[in-house]
Design a protein around this motif. Structure first.
Motif, PDB file in Angstrom:
ATOM      1  N   LEU A 157      65.861  24.856  50.673  1.00 19.46           N
ATOM      2  CA  LEU A 157      67.159  25.669  51.065  1.00 19.46           C
ATOM      3  C   LEU A 157      67.758  24.977  52.212  1.00 19.46           C
ATOM      4  N   TYR A 158      66.968  24.570  53.286  1.00 14.66           N
ATOM      5  CA  TYR A 158      67.691  24.152  54.615  1.00 14.66           C
ATOM      6  C   TYR A 158      68.112  22.609  54.174  1.00 14.66           C
ATOM      7  N   ALA A 159      67.594  21.914  53.138  1.00 13.68           N
ATOM      8  CA  ALA A 159      68.001  20.663  52.770  1.00 13.68           C
ATOM      9  C   ALA A 159      69.478  20.674  52.149  1.00 13.68           C
ATOM     10  N   THR A 160      70.029  21.982  51.723  1.00 15.95           N
ATOM     11  CA  THR A 160      71.282  22.112  51.044  1.00 15.95           C
ATOM     12  C   THR A 160      72.274  22.219  51.940  1.00 15.95           C
ATOM     13  N   GLY A 161      71.886  22.429  53.350  1.00 15.81           N
ATOM     14  CA  GLY A 161      72.924  22.715  54.289  1.00 15.81           C
ATOM     15  C   GLY A 161      73.380  24.209  54.408  1.00 15.81           C
ATOM     16  N   PHE A 162      72.688  24.987  53.603  1.00 16.76           N
ATOM     17  CA  PHE A 162      73.033  26.362  53.482  1.00 16.76           C
ATOM     18  C   PHE A 162      72.921  27.114  54.626  1.00 16.76           C
ATOM     19  N   MET A 163      72.081  27.001  55.607  1.00 13.84           N
ATOM     20  CA  MET A 163      72.127  27.708  56.848  1.00 13.84           C
ATOM     21  C   MET A 163      73.241  27.448  57.954  1.00 13.84           C
ATOM     22  N   ASP A 164      74.148  26.404  57.567  1.00 16.79           N
ATOM     23  CA  ASP A 164      75.174  26.181  58.416  1.00 16.79           C
ATOM     24  C   ASP A 164      76.453  27.180  57.910  1.00 16.79           C
ATOM     25  N   LEU A 165      76.304  27.817  56.783  1.00 23.73           N
ATOM     26  CA  LEU A 165      77.112  28.830  56.213  1.00 23.73           C
ATOM     27  C   LEU A 165      77.012  30.168  57.002  1.00 23.73           C
ATOM     28  N   VAL A 166      75.623  30.571  57.350  1.00 27.30           N
ATOM     29  CA  VAL A 166      75.242  31.724  57.751  1.00 27.30           C
ATOM     30  C   VAL A 166      75.809  32.021  59.207  1.00 27.30           C
ATOM     31  N   GLY A 167      76.735  33.175  59.280  1.00 26.92           N
ATOM     32  CA  GLY A 167      77.110  33.589  60.365  1.00 26.92           C
ATOM     33  C   GLY A 167      78.527  32.732  60.705  1.00 26.92           C
ATOM     34  N   GLY A 168      78.973  32.266  59.678  1.00 29.01           N
ATOM     35  CA  GLY A 168      80.272  31.328  59.877  1.00 29.01           C
ATOM     36  C   GLY A 168      81.476  32.132  59.701  1.00 29.01           C
ATOM     37  N   GLU A 169      82.399  31.102  59.216  1.00 31.24           N
ATOM     38  CA  GLU A 169      83.859  31.786  58.902  1.00 31.24           C
ATOM     39  C   GLU A 169      83.860  32.466  57.454  1.00 31.24           C
ATOM     40  N   GLY A 170      82.904  32.671  56.961  1.00 26.39           N
ATOM     41  CA  GLY A 170      82.964  33.415  55.636  1.00 26.39           C
ATOM     42  C   GLY A 170      81.781  34.397  55.682  1.00 26.39           C
ATOM     43  N   ALA A 171      81.772  35.239  54.563  1.00 26.88           N
ATOM     44  CA  ALA A 171      81.034  36.084  53.916  1.00 26.88           C
ATOM     45  C   ALA A 171      80.029  35.367  53.105  1.00 26.88           C
ATOM     46  N   VAL A 172      78.580  35.640  53.028  1.00 30.60           N
ATOM     47  CA  VAL A 172      77.489  34.842  52.496  1.00 30.60           C
ATOM     48  C   VAL A 172      76.937  36.014  51.522  1.00 30.60           C
ATOM     49  N   LEU A 173      76.837  35.683  50.030  1.00 41.03           N
ATOM     50  CA  LEU A 173      76.293  36.386  49.374  1.00 41.03           C
ATOM     51  C   LEU A 173      75.050  35.622  48.469  1.00 41.03           C
ATOM     52  N   VAL A 174      73.673  36.220  48.548  1.00 38.53           N
ATOM     53  CA  VAL A 174      72.619  35.226  48.140  1.00 38.53           C
ATOM     54  C   VAL A 174      71.817  36.234  46.971  1.00 38.53           C
ATOM     55  N   GLU A 175      71.965  35.515  45.686  1.00 34.31           N
ATOM     56  CA  GLU A 175      71.151  36.127  44.656  1.00 34.31           C
ATOM     57  C   GLU A 175      69.689  35.595  44.853  1.00 34.31           C
ATOM     58  N   TRP A 176      68.611  36.442  44.455  1.00 34.46           N
ATOM     59  CA  TRP A 176      67.386  36.166  44.446  1.00 34.46           C
ATOM     60  C   TRP A 176      66.889  35.557  45.952  1.00 34.46           C
ATOM     61  N   LEU A 177      67.316  36.522  46.917  1.00 33.92           N
ATOM     62  CA  LEU A 177      66.881  36.465  48.289  1.00 33.92           C
ATOM     63  C   LEU A 177      65.370  36.620  48.534  1.00 33.92           C
ATOM     64  N   ASP A 178      64.741  37.159  47.608  1.00 34.21           N
ATOM     65  CA  ASP A 178      63.121  37.396  47.637  1.00 34.21           C
ATOM     66  C   ASP A 178      62.688  35.853  47.316  1.00 34.21           C
ATOM     67  N   ARG A 179      63.272  34.878  46.785  1.00 29.49           N
ATOM     68  CA  ARG A 179      62.553  33.847  46.630  1.00 29.49           C
ATOM     69  C   ARG A 179      62.300  32.949  47.940  1.00 29.49           C
ATOM     70  N   VAL A 180      63.385  33.279  48.865  1.00 26.72           N
ATOM     71  CA  VAL A 180      63.181  32.503  50.016  1.00 26.72           C
ATOM     72  C   VAL A 180      63.761  33.429  51.222  1.00 26.72           C
ATOM     73  N   PRO A 181      63.085  34.532  51.492  1.00 28.71           N
ATOM     74  CA  PRO A 181      63.518  35.514  52.306  1.00 28.71           C
ATOM     75  C   PRO A 181      63.999  35.234  54.107  1.00 28.71           C
ATOM     76  N   GLU A 182      63.375  34.507  54.217  1.00 31.54           N
ATOM     77  CA  GLU A 182      63.510  33.796  55.530  1.00 31.54           C
ATOM     78  C   GLU A 182      64.971  33.233  55.679  1.00 31.54           C
ATOM     79  N   ALA A 183      65.655  33.151  54.422  1.00 28.99           N
ATOM     80  CA  ALA A 183      67.140  32.755  54.552  1.00 28.99           C
ATOM     81  C   ALA A 183      67.874  33.887  55.020  1.00 28.99           C
ATOM     82  N   ALA A 184      67.654  35.015  55.260  1.00 29.09           N
ATOM     83  CA  ALA A 184      68.481  36.082  55.624  1.00 29.09           C
ATOM     84  C   ALA A 184      68.338  36.159  57.188  1.00 29.09           C
ATOM     85  N   PRO A 185      69.727  36.243  57.818  1.00 29.16           N
ATOM     86  CA  PRO A 185      69.681  36.203  59.420  1.00 29.16           C
ATOM     87  C   PRO A 185      68.977  37.730  59.733  1.00 29.16           C
TER      88      PRO A 185
END
Length: 159
Positions: free
Chosen positions: A95-123
């Motif tokens: 996930l980190y390699a995709t640049g996803f973490m740059d979106l979290v807490g940014g200018e938009g809202a984030v919807l994540v399906e299958w959060l249980d696959r990478v729970p540490e993605a959640a702020p």
């Protein structure tokens, strides 16, 4: 996070249309910086809910697609909306390699399906929605809010 810091709700949804309508209401309430993680088996209704959220955020229906192969799909609506699908990922490094973490807490809202696959993605502050089969067309939705903004969002969405 302790139980006293979370707000929880549970609802039964009688149909995919009801799931969609609930998503529309959530999309109308989302603000930049909101993070919503969805958990549930295949066919539990995650995509129905996300399509409703996108509609509520005024994303044109023609823009809404499944991001399974792109991992993250951006939508333009009332606010920027980022839709991620973590199903194919094996862990946080993917996930980190995709640049996803740059979106979290940014200018938009984030919807994540299958959060249980990478729970540490959640702020730390986020809304976690778990959908489960409750019959042929019905589903249960368990919502947990972690943090002040997520709690405000959940109580406005599911009073």
């Amino acid at each position: 996070m302790s139980e006293s810091n979370t707000v929880e709700r549970r609802v039964t949804l009688a149909s995919p249309e009801e799931t969609h309508r609930l998503g529309v209401r959530l999309g109308e309430l989302l603000e930049p910086g909101d993070f919503v993680g969805l958990i549930g088996d295949l066919g539990a209704g995650k995509t129905h809910l996300v399509r409703g959220v996108a509609e509520g955020a005024r994303v044109p229906r023609s823009e809404v697609a499944s991001p399974t192969f792109a991992i993250v799909y951006p939508y333009s609506g009332r606010i920027p909306l980022y839709h991620a699908d973590l199903y194919r990922l094996t862990g946080y490094d993917d996930l980190y390699a995709t640049g996803f973490m740059d979106l979290v807490g940014g200018e938009g809202a984030v919807l994540v399906e299958w959060l249980d696959r990478v729970p540490e993605a959640a702020p730390r502050e986020h809304l976690r929605l778990t959908l489960a089969h409750a019959g042929e067309d019905s589903r249960t939705l368990e919502a947990q809010a972690f943090g002040a903004r997520a709690s405000t969002l959940l109580t406005a969405w599911l009073p």
